[in-house]
Design an enzyme around this catalytic site. Structure first.
Site, short mmCIF file in Angstrom:
data_model
loop_
_atom_site.label_atom_id
_atom_site.label_comp_id
_atom_site.label_asym_id
_atom_site.label_seq_id
_atom_site.Cartn_x
_atom_site.Cartn_y
_atom_site.Cartn_z
N ASP A 164 -14.90 -0.66 -0.59
CA ASP A 164 -14.68 0.27 -1.69
C ASP A 164 -15.86 -0.63 -3.33
O ASP A 164 -16.96 -0.03 -3.77
CB ASP A 164 -13.63 -0.16 -2.15
CG ASP A 164 -13.21 0.71 -1.19
OD1 ASP A 164 -13.20 0.92 -0.52
OD2 ASP A 164 -11.92 1.44 -2.25
N GLU A 393 -3.05 -7.74 2.86
CA GLU A 393 -4.04 -7.09 2.56
C GLU A 393 -5.86 -7.56 2.33
O GLU A 393 -6.73 -7.42 3.67
CB GLU A 393 -4.71 -5.94 1.53
CG GLU A 393 -5.95 -4.86 1.67
CD GLU A 393 -5.53 -4.35 0.38
OE1 GLU A 393 -4.86 -4.67 -0.40
OE2 GLU A 393 -6.39 -3.10 0.53
C1 GLC Z 1 -9.10 0.53 0.78
C2 GLC Z 1 -9.62 -0.61 1.51
C3 GLC Z 1 -10.35 0.72 2.40
C4 GLC Z 1 -8.90 0.91 3.29
C5 GLC Z 1 -8.06 1.80 2.12
C6 GLC Z 1 -6.41 1.14 3.20
O1 GLC Z 1 -9.39 1.55 -0.09
O2 GLC Z 1 -11.00 -0.80 0.43
O3 GLC Z 1 -11.11 0.00 4.09
O4 GLC Z 1 -8.89 2.06 4.22
O5 GLC Z 1 -7.65 0.64 1.27
O6 GLC Z 1 -6.10 0.46 3.31
#
Ligand code: GLC
Length: 426
Positions: A164, A393
């Site tokens: 992101d 995460e």
């Molecule tokens: C964030 C991450 C993305 C992922 C999402 C859900 O947006 O950058 O890669 O798929 O979270 O975990």
């Protein structure tokens, strides 16, 4: 913690995030189904429940759009705790979805599920149903995100990359205006530390792009050319190329020769075009800004993730060497941005932290290219992170501090992969 305890813990996390036919990435922060999270999670699930693993993929593909696009979020249930929700996307789907896609790992995952299946009746049946859908998704990418047929697709929103707030987007984001952006209240900051998350200025640009695409009725024949953000990402393209190649192999196994030929041709064309993204200065692949007609001068993890596709052997060796060099500058591989970069931020999402899913994909590619020592170093750093910091995460590559959401599904799935599959193959 010994390996078995880690695997047990990982299974427990996945189960706790299981919603029956799909899993959420983590409760609170991400309460819906995410595209590449689900496909990679299916790999972890296959360790304890093969049939449920296929369901994870088929639920995702059930929400494919008529034009072939597979959305990055499926909003199965209402949840006020997430922004931007269906009311912002307004994609007019029966079960609401977002309007952009994500790294297409489904072909890669389906092939792995098929190869390791103990129940061949279920796997043949499931794979046969998925094949044409994944094929249509690949076709959609090359049709709608590579209108000039260069062999490489562009992302039109940072969220499509799965990375992101990468430094790779900073320059392009200067071109994305914020005029007319709706007032909004972020929800992510209720669940995670603000210093681990994208900035407000970035969120405004994310939303500007969503509003722009929404104003074009999510018509994918228009979105690419209309977007001020068009980035060709080597990691993303490599995932697509690998998924095409894997889908071709799977189609061959199932006697679907036309699907196999189409996907093999896509993979071959993509692989040839990838060479245009190589940088001799950085010894890795770089992103390319299609609007500017220039490469993005930033050696992020995207150019290393490229090894997940079958790149030429010299490139795989250069990438291996580059990763080992990065290993001299931080404790845990592989940082999403080099620790020596002026833009590095060890805790802020994709601007430095280590992500286990990326480590998994890179190590898979390195092993196929016979770069076993580098792959092993990545796997061992990944498992150290888990043992020291739990199933977060993402992690600070210097301190190992767990960042973002907790009890994270795909992190757990990757631990299962590392301990039960990846190690077993070497
Ligand atoms: C964030 C991450 C993305 C992922 C999402 C859900 O947006 O950058 O890669 O798929 O979270 O975990």
């Amino acid at each position: 913690m010994v390996a078995q305890t880690l695997v047990d813990h990982a299974v427990e996390i996945i189960r706790s995030n299981d919603q029956g036919t799909y899993t959420v990435p983590t409760h609170g922060l991400y309460p819906f189904q995410w595209n590449w999270d689900s496909a990679l999670t299916a790999l972890g699930i296959s360790f304890f429940d093969e049939e449920r693993a296929w369901t994870e993929l088929s639920t995702l593909m059930d929400h494919q759009w008529e034009d072939g696009m597979v959305p990055h979020i499926v909003f199965h249930k209402e949840d006020e705790g997430y922004f931007p929700g269906p009311d912002v996307w307004q994609t007019s789907r029966k079960v609401p979805t977002s309007g952009i896609s994500q790294p297409p790992v489904a072909g890669f995952a389906a092939r792995k599920l098929f190869e390791r299946a103990k129940d061949s009746t279920v796997s043949v049946q499931q794979a046969k149903q998925l094949l044409p859908k994944i094929d249509a998704w690949h076709d959609w990418f090359y049709r709608c995100r590579d209108p000039k047929r260069t062999g490489l697709v562009a992302l039109i929103h940072p969220w499509e990359s799965g990375r992101d707030n990468s430094v790779d987007w900073d320059l392009a984001f200067q071109r994305v205006p914020t005029d007319g952006v709706m007032p909004f209240q972020r929800r992510d900051l209720q669940h995670a530390d603000a210093s681990h998350r994208p900035t407000q200025a970035q969120y405004e640009r994310y939303i500007y792009l969503v509003q722009l695409f929404r104003s074009l009725n999510w018509d994918n024949s228009k979105l690419h050319d209309a977007s001020p953000f068009q980035i060709v990402d080597p990691g993303f393209n490599a995932i697509l190329i690998r998924s095409c190649a894997d889908l071709a192999d799977l189609a061959d196994e199932l006697g679907e020769t036309e699907i196999a030929a189409r996907n093999r041709a896509r993979a071959e064309k993509g692989a040839r075009a990838m060479e245009t993204l190589w940088s001799d200065t950085h010894n890795q692949y770089l992103c390319f800004d299609r609007r500017l007609g220039k490469s993005v001068d930033n050696p992020s993890i995207a150019g290393l993730l490229a090894v997940v596709a079958a790149v030429p052997q010299n490139r795989a060796m250069q990438i291996g060497a580059r990763i080992m060099e990065l290993g001299e500058t931080c404790r845990y591989l592989v940082p999403s941005q080099p620790a020596t970069s002026p833009h590095f931020d060890g805790k802020r999402y994709w601007r430095g932290p280590v992500w286990l899913i990326v480590n998994y994909l890179i190590s898979d590619g390195l092993k196929r290219a016979n770069q076993i020592d580098v792959a092993e170093r990545i796997i061992s750093d990944s498992l150290d992170l888990i043992a020291n910091s739990g199933f977060a995460e993402y992690y600070d590559p210097n301190t190992g501090e767990p960042c973002g959401g907790k009890s994270f599904t795909w992190t757990a799935a990757m631990v299962i992969e590392f301990l039960t599959q990846a190690r077993a193959q070497t």
